[in-house]
Design a protein around this motif. Structure first.
Motif, mmCIF file in Angstrom:
data_model
loop_
_atom_site.group_PDB
_atom_site.id
_atom_site.type_symbol
_atom_site.label_atom_id
_atom_site.label_comp_id
_atom_site.label_asym_id
_atom_site.label_seq_id
_atom_site.Cartn_x
_atom_site.Cartn_y
_atom_site.Cartn_z
ATOM 1 N N ASP A 1 32.962 106.337 -34.465
ATOM 2 C CA ASP A 1 32.440 105.728 -33.379
ATOM 3 C C ASP A 1 31.958 104.123 -34.088
ATOM 4 O O ASP A 1 32.003 103.156 -33.340
ATOM 5 N N ALA A 2 31.669 103.957 -35.353
ATOM 6 C CA ALA A 2 31.481 102.915 -36.202
ATOM 7 C C ALA A 2 32.699 101.946 -35.945
ATOM 8 O O ALA A 2 32.675 100.616 -35.614
ATOM 9 N N THR A 3 33.900 102.612 -36.360
ATOM 10 C CA THR A 3 35.161 101.723 -36.137
ATOM 11 C C THR A 3 35.471 101.416 -34.717
ATOM 12 O O THR A 3 35.605 100.101 -34.591
ATOM 13 N N GLU A 4 34.918 102.187 -33.876
ATOM 14 C CA GLU A 4 35.489 101.770 -32.385
ATOM 15 C C GLU A 4 34.291 100.590 -32.119
ATOM 16 O O GLU A 4 34.725 99.738 -31.302
ATOM 17 N N ALA A 5 32.877 100.619 -32.471
ATOM 18 C CA ALA A 5 32.002 99.664 -32.286
ATOM 19 C C ALA A 5 32.409 98.255 -32.842
ATOM 20 O O ALA A 5 32.281 97.244 -32.247
ATOM 21 N N PHE A 6 32.936 98.448 -34.145
ATOM 22 C CA PHE A 6 33.363 97.021 -34.714
ATOM 23 C C PHE A 6 34.587 96.632 -33.933
ATOM 24 O O PHE A 6 34.811 95.442 -33.887
ATOM 25 N N GLY A 7 35.404 97.495 -33.451
ATOM 26 C CA GLY A 7 36.593 96.909 -32.500
ATOM 27 C C GLY A 7 36.149 96.220 -31.447
ATOM 28 O O GLY A 7 36.827 95.004 -31.223
ATOM 29 N N ARG A 8 35.195 96.462 -30.901
ATOM 30 C CA ARG A 8 34.518 95.901 -29.624
ATOM 31 C C ARG A 8 33.941 94.733 -30.147
ATOM 32 O O ARG A 8 34.026 93.789 -29.342
ATOM 33 N N ALA A 9 33.205 94.762 -31.071
ATOM 34 C CA ALA A 9 32.579 93.469 -31.465
ATOM 35 C C ALA A 9 33.561 92.527 -31.908
ATOM 36 O O ALA A 9 33.436 91.172 -31.618
ATOM 37 N N LEU A 10 34.746 92.905 -32.484
ATOM 38 C CA LEU A 10 35.753 91.829 -33.040
ATOM 39 C C LEU A 10 36.345 91.263 -31.546
ATOM 40 O O LEU A 10 36.695 89.958 -31.675
ATOM 41 N N ALA A 11 36.446 92.040 -30.756
ATOM 42 C CA ALA A 11 36.889 91.320 -29.322
ATOM 43 C C ALA A 11 36.150 90.505 -28.786
ATOM 44 O O ALA A 11 36.493 89.453 -28.358
ATOM 45 N N ALA A 12 34.740 90.775 -28.749
ATOM 46 C CA ALA A 12 33.896 89.970 -28.365
ATOM 47 C C ALA A 12 33.893 88.693 -29.109
ATOM 48 O O ALA A 12 33.707 87.599 -28.372
ATOM 49 N N ALA A 13 34.243 88.447 -30.391
ATOM 50 C CA ALA A 13 34.197 87.344 -31.219
ATOM 51 C C ALA A 13 35.545 86.541 -31.130
ATOM 52 O O ALA A 13 35.493 85.488 -31.572
ATOM 53 N N SER A 14 36.357 87.273 -30.601
ATOM 54 C CA SER A 14 37.855 86.654 -30.749
ATOM 55 C C SER A 14 38.277 85.458 -29.798
ATOM 56 O O SER A 14 39.061 84.758 -29.781
ATOM 57 N N GLY A 15 37.143 85.111 -28.856
ATOM 58 C CA GLY A 15 37.455 84.220 -28.128
ATOM 59 C C GLY A 15 38.732 84.286 -26.926
ATOM 60 O O GLY A 15 39.003 85.480 -26.715
ATOM 61 N N ASN A 16 39.113 83.247 -26.349
ATOM 62 C CA ASN A 16 40.254 83.354 -25.460
ATOM 63 C C ASN A 16 41.550 82.764 -25.758
ATOM 64 O O ASN A 16 42.425 82.549 -25.062
ATOM 65 N N GLY A 17 41.815 82.486 -26.939
ATOM 66 C CA GLY A 17 43.077 81.912 -27.501
ATOM 67 C C GLY A 17 43.952 83.049 -28.152
ATOM 68 O O GLY A 17 43.575 84.060 -28.105
ATOM 69 N N GLY A 18 44.937 82.665 -28.633
ATOM 70 C CA GLY A 18 45.783 83.610 -29.435
ATOM 71 C C GLY A 18 45.057 84.034 -30.881
ATOM 72 O O GLY A 18 44.279 83.165 -31.346
ATOM 73 N N LEU A 19 45.315 85.121 -31.470
ATOM 74 C CA LEU A 19 45.130 85.438 -32.417
ATOM 75 C C LEU A 19 45.967 86.682 -33.072
ATOM 76 O O LEU A 19 46.457 87.379 -32.465
ATOM 77 N N VAL A 20 46.368 86.422 -34.567
ATOM 78 C CA VAL A 20 47.018 87.364 -35.128
ATOM 79 C C VAL A 20 46.166 88.180 -36.263
ATOM 80 O O VAL A 20 45.689 87.469 -37.136
ATOM 81 N N ILE A 21 46.103 89.609 -36.027
ATOM 82 C CA ILE A 21 45.402 90.171 -36.973
ATOM 83 C C ILE A 21 46.329 91.329 -37.562
ATOM 84 O O ILE A 21 47.048 92.162 -36.929
#
Length: 159
Positions: free
Chosen positions: A16-36
């Motif tokens: 659950d914490a891993t998924e919560a971080f994934g959602r937080a990362l998405a919110a911080a990613s903005g609207n441009g390109g990103l390579v992770i």
């Protein structure tokens, strides 16, 4: 919820914490390109994080693991292309030629790569490295920006 343990590291107590971080990362990613680039042993949480990240960006409800297909394409809610790669089964970066990685050159695309070391030289440069480490029953996640964009994403993270 993720717990910050060091300036560049978080403790993820459970899936659950891993998924919560994934959602937080998405919110911080903005609207441009990103390579992770997602680094870590088998079962460390790379795919779980990728699924939560892509789902939060509107990639749909069914986000498949690319373990056998090697690459899964998505269209995000805002129309951007997204690619999720799992290169575990790649023995040599030359094997990636037949995957059609030319599409990954889109500067507006979101790209998540599991096992990126197996595609060395054939992949776009990372903006952000996420390094998963087993820590007893939990996972430690180290955040390593590799570009100005990656630094911005990390600085914009809230959880």
């Amino acid at each position: 919820m993720p717990i910050r343990t060091e300036p560049d590291a978080l403790m993820l107590a459970d899936p659950d914490a891993t998924e919560a971080f994934g959602r937080a990362l998405a919110a911080a990613s903005g609207n441009g390109g990103l390579v992770i680039y997602l680094h870590g042993d088998l079962g460390a949480g790379k795919t779980s994080l990728a699924r939560a990240f892509l789902s939060a960006l509107g990639a749909g409800e069914r986000i498949k693991s690319p373990t056998y297909s090697l690459i899964e394409p998505y269209t995000l809610a805002d129309g951007r292309a997204a690619w999720h790669l799992d290169l575990y089964r790649i023995a040599d970066p030359g094997e990636l030629e037949w995957l059609g990685l030319d599409a990954l050159a889109d500067p507006g695309a979101v790209i998540l790569v599991e096992w990126p070391q197996r595609g060395a030289g054939a992949l776009p440069a990372a903006d952000l490295h996420l390094r998963f480490e087993h820590a007893d029953a939990a996972r430690r996640l180290r955040l390593q920006p590799a570009s100005a964009r990656g630094e911005r994403v990390v600085s914009d993270l809230t959880y």
